[in-house]
Design a protein around this motif. Structure first.
Motif, PDB file in Angstrom:
ATOM      1  N   ALA A 136       0.821  -1.216   0.000  1.00 31.49           N
ATOM      2  CA  ALA A 136       0.000   0.000   0.000  1.00 31.49           C
ATOM      3  C   ALA A 136       0.857   1.270   0.000  1.00 31.49           C
ATOM      4  CB  ALA A 136      -0.963  -0.011   1.179  1.00 31.49           C
ATOM      5  N   PRO A 137       1.898   1.364   0.841  1.00 29.25           N
ATOM      6  CA  PRO A 137       2.760   2.552   0.790  1.00 29.25           C
ATOM      7  C   PRO A 137       3.472   2.691  -0.552  1.00 29.25           C
ATOM      8  CG  PRO A 137       3.088   1.385   2.852  1.00 29.25           C
ATOM      9  CD  PRO A 137       2.263   0.494   1.981  1.00 29.25           C
ATOM     10  N   ALA A 138       3.834   1.562  -1.161  1.00 26.41           N
ATOM     11  CA  ALA A 138       4.518   1.610  -2.448  1.00 26.41           C
ATOM     12  C   ALA A 138       3.612   2.184  -3.538  1.00 26.41           C
ATOM     13  CB  ALA A 138       4.997   0.216  -2.840  1.00 26.41           C
ATOM     14  N   VAL A 139       2.386   1.694  -3.596  1.00 23.32           N
ATOM     15  CA  VAL A 139       1.440   2.180  -4.608  1.00 23.32           C
ATOM     16  C   VAL A 139       1.111   3.650  -4.360  1.00 23.32           C
ATOM     17  CG1 VAL A 139      -0.896   1.902  -5.526  1.00 23.32           C
ATOM     18  CG2 VAL A 139       0.499  -0.124  -5.020  1.00 23.32           C
ATOM     19  N   ASP A 140       0.943   4.009  -3.110  1.00 23.20           N
ATOM     20  CA  ASP A 140       0.684   5.417  -2.775  1.00 23.20           C
ATOM     21  C   ASP A 140       1.862   6.306  -3.188  1.00 23.20           C
ATOM     22  OD1 ASP A 140      -1.775   4.774  -1.706  1.00 23.20           O
ATOM     23  OD2 ASP A 140      -1.107   4.851   0.385  1.00 23.20           O
ATOM     24  N   ALA A 141       3.082   5.829  -2.945  1.00 20.68           N
ATOM     25  CA  ALA A 141       4.277   6.610  -3.286  1.00 20.68           C
ATOM     26  C   ALA A 141       4.407   6.774  -4.791  1.00 20.68           C
ATOM     27  CB  ALA A 141       5.522   5.936  -2.721  1.00 20.68           C
ATOM     28  N   PHE A 142       4.065   5.732  -5.542  1.00 25.34           N
ATOM     29  CA  PHE A 142       4.114   5.818  -7.001  1.00 25.34           C
ATOM     30  C   PHE A 142       3.143   6.892  -7.486  1.00 25.34           C
ATOM     31  CE2 PHE A 142       3.335   4.591 -11.385  1.00 25.34           C
ATOM     32  CZ  PHE A 142       4.582   4.183 -11.826  1.00 25.34           C
ATOM     33  N   ASP A 143       1.926   6.846  -6.957  1.00 26.66           N
ATOM     34  CA  ASP A 143       0.914   7.846  -7.336  1.00 26.66           C
ATOM     35  C   ASP A 143       1.373   9.261  -6.980  1.00 26.66           C
ATOM     36  OD1 ASP A 143      -0.763   5.886  -8.275  1.00 26.66           O
ATOM     37  OD2 ASP A 143      -2.078   5.874  -6.524  1.00 26.66           O
ATOM     38  N   ALA A 144       1.900   9.427  -5.774  1.00 22.00           N
ATOM     39  CA  ALA A 144       2.301  10.748  -5.310  1.00 22.00           C
ATOM     40  C   ALA A 144       3.448  11.304  -6.139  1.00 22.00           C
ATOM     41  CB  ALA A 144       2.704  10.691  -3.838  1.00 22.00           C
ATOM     42  N   ALA A 145       4.380  10.436  -6.511  1.00 27.24           N
ATOM     43  CA  ALA A 145       5.515  10.889  -7.312  1.00 27.24           C
ATOM     44  C   ALA A 145       5.062  11.339  -8.697  1.00 27.24           C
ATOM     45  CB  ALA A 145       6.555   9.776  -7.426  1.00 27.24           C
ATOM     46  N   LEU A 146       4.163  10.575  -9.300  1.00 26.90           N
ATOM     47  CA  LEU A 146       3.646  10.982 -10.614  1.00 26.90           C
ATOM     48  C   LEU A 146       2.874  12.286 -10.518  1.00 26.90           C
ATOM     49  CD1 LEU A 146       2.350   7.710 -12.324  1.00 26.90           C
ATOM     50  CD2 LEU A 146       4.493   8.921 -12.748  1.00 26.90           C
ATOM     51  N   ALA A 147       2.108  12.440  -9.450  1.00 29.13           N
ATOM     52  CA  ALA A 147       1.346  13.679  -9.254  1.00 29.13           C
ATOM     53  C   ALA A 147       2.277  14.868  -9.114  1.00 29.13           C
ATOM     54  CB  ALA A 147       0.454  13.562  -8.023  1.00 29.13           C
ATOM     55  N   GLY A 148       3.475  14.622  -8.612  1.00 29.49           N
ATOM     56  CA  GLY A 148       4.483  15.669  -8.486  1.00 29.49           C
ATOM     57  C   GLY A 148       5.328  15.818  -9.734  1.00 29.49           C
ATOM     58  N   GLU A 149       4.870  15.187 -10.827  1.00 30.72           N
ATOM     59  CA  GLU A 149       5.514  15.268 -12.133  1.00 30.72           C
ATOM     60  C   GLU A 149       6.886  14.604 -12.174  1.00 30.72           C
ATOM     61  OE1 GLU A 149       5.428  19.271 -13.613  1.00 30.72           O
ATOM     62  OE2 GLU A 149       3.245  19.360 -13.606  1.00 30.72           O
ATOM     63  N   ALA A 150       7.078  13.593 -11.344  1.00 31.41           N
ATOM     64  CA  ALA A 150       8.296  12.797 -11.413  1.00 31.41           C
ATOM     65  C   ALA A 150       8.236  11.895 -12.643  1.00 31.41           C
ATOM     66  CB  ALA A 150       8.443  11.948 -10.161  1.00 31.41           C
ATOM     67  N   SER A 151       9.393  11.476 -13.117  1.00 33.05           N
ATOM     68  CA  SER A 151       9.438  10.512 -14.211  1.00 33.05           C
ATOM     69  C   SER A 151       8.936   9.158 -13.715  1.00 33.05           C
ATOM     70  CB  SER A 151      10.866  10.360 -14.727  1.00 33.05           C
ATOM     71  OG  SER A 151      11.682   9.746 -13.729  1.00 33.05           O
ATOM     72  N   MET A 152       8.597   8.287 -14.652  1.00 30.22           N
ATOM     73  CA  MET A 152       8.151   6.958 -14.247  1.00 30.22           C
ATOM     74  C   MET A 152       9.260   6.220 -13.501  1.00 30.22           C
ATOM     75  SD  MET A 152       6.519   3.800 -16.454  1.00 30.22           S
ATOM     76  CE  MET A 152       5.637   4.917 -17.520  1.00 30.22           C
ATOM     77  N   SER A 153      10.484   6.413 -13.933  1.00 28.83           N
ATOM     78  CA  SER A 153      11.605   5.767 -13.260  1.00 28.83           C
ATOM     79  C   SER A 153      11.748   6.259 -11.823  1.00 28.83           C
ATOM     80  CB  SER A 153      12.904   6.022 -14.030  1.00 28.83           C
ATOM     81  OG  SER A 153      13.997   5.391 -13.407  1.00 28.83           O
ATOM     82  N   ASP A 154      11.637   7.560 -11.622  1.00 28.06           N
ATOM     83  CA  ASP A 154      11.734   8.115 -10.269  1.00 28.06           C
ATOM     84  C   ASP A 154      10.544   7.694  -9.409  1.00 28.06           C
ATOM     85  OD1 ASP A 154      14.138   9.315 -10.838  1.00 28.06           O
ATOM     86  OD2 ASP A 154      13.298  11.311 -11.177  1.00 28.06           O
ATOM     87  N   ALA A 155       9.383   7.591 -10.034  1.00 28.43           N
ATOM     88  CA  ALA A 155       8.194   7.147  -9.291  1.00 28.43           C
ATOM     89  C   ALA A 155       8.354   5.701  -8.841  1.00 28.43           C
ATOM     90  CB  ALA A 155       6.941   7.300 -10.148  1.00 28.43           C
ATOM     91  N   ALA A 156       8.913   4.869  -9.708  1.00 25.59           N
ATOM     92  CA  ALA A 156       9.138   3.467  -9.352  1.00 25.59           C
ATOM     93  C   ALA A 156      10.174   3.343  -8.243  1.00 25.59           C
ATOM     94  CB  ALA A 156       9.567   2.670 -10.575  1.00 25.59           C
ATOM     95  N   ARG A 157      11.188   4.205  -8.280  1.00 24.19           N
ATOM     96  CA  ARG A 157      12.190   4.196  -7.215  1.00 24.19           C
ATOM     97  C   ARG A 157      11.561   4.624  -5.886  1.00 24.19           C
ATOM     98  NH1 ARG A 157      15.384   1.369  -5.333  1.00 24.19           N
ATOM     99  NH2 ARG A 157      15.889   0.942  -7.522  1.00 24.19           N
TER     100      ARG A 157
END
Length: 213
Positions: A136-157
């Motif tokens: 759950a924290p991982a999926v939330d972090a992925f969403d939050a990173a994308l919302a902050g306009e991070a790259s997909m690679s950075d969101a996955a990290r």
């Protein structure tokens, strides 16, 4: 990277197979403390079967690939891990649809659907000391990173780092689900094996996306 195609996703699955195989004894050790001592063996066997399927050729669409993974796990893995991980990939595939690749939002939606599938099947909640505490924290972090306009690679990290934090947080939790819950307070002081294998799942996803960029 703007999108991940079936080749990148297949690489993710292959990396995960290699990771659970390499960490088989560790996962089994974790499970021997609070479970049935079979998580490592089950995960290694299941993803070996997945690898055999993918060796025959990578499916052309994302849904076909992920559903192949999910169905293979359901049919080849015993215990709780087969149905749970199988459901995760099946729901991911259903969310993705018959497409050749997923952009960031598409991958985020698929991961969220996989998480929701696990919740529907096992009814876990935060703090239960299960794979949910890492996923759950991982999926939330992925969403939050994308919302902050991070790259997909950075969101996955970011997702991988959140999963690792969630895994480590299970150390002090008292299990409220599964076999570990039978131990009561004695389950504290041990990492949850499902959370540990989930952290590997997101670590290998991040690596596959980073190396394909």
């Amino acid at each position: 990277m703007a999108a991940v195609d079936t080749a990148v996703l297949a690489d993710w699955i292959t990396r995960y197979r290699d990771a659970v195989t390499a960490q088989r004894d560790w996962l089994t050790e974790l499970d021997s403390a609070i479970g049935d001592a079979d998580h490592g063996a089950n995960m290694a066997r299941g993803f070996a079967a997945v690898g055999d399927k993918l060796a025959l050729g990578t499916p052309a669409t994302v849904d076909e690939l992920l559903k192949t993974v999910g169905m293979t796990l359901v049919s080849s893995v015993g215990g709780a891990s087969g149905p749970l991980y199988g459901t995760f990939f099946l729901r991911m595939g259903m969310s993705a649809g018959a497409v050749a690749e997923l952009d960031g939002p598409g991958l985020a939606a698929a991961l969220r659907a996989g998480l929701e599938g696990i919740v529907a099947r096992g009814k876990p909640e935060a703090g239960d000391k299960t794979m949910f505490d890492a996923m759950a924290p991982a999926v939330d972090a992925f969403d939050a990173a994308l919302a902050g306009e991070a790259s997909m690679s950075d969101a996955a990290r970011a997702a991988a780092e959140a999963a690792a934090v969630g895994r480590d947080a299970t150390l002090d939790l008292v299990a409220r689900k599964g076999r570990a819950s039978y131990l009561g307070e004695r389950s504290a002081g041990h990492l949850d094996p499902g959370a540990a294998s989930t952290a590997l799942l997101f670590e290998t996803l991040a690596a596959a996306i980073a190396d394909s960029a």
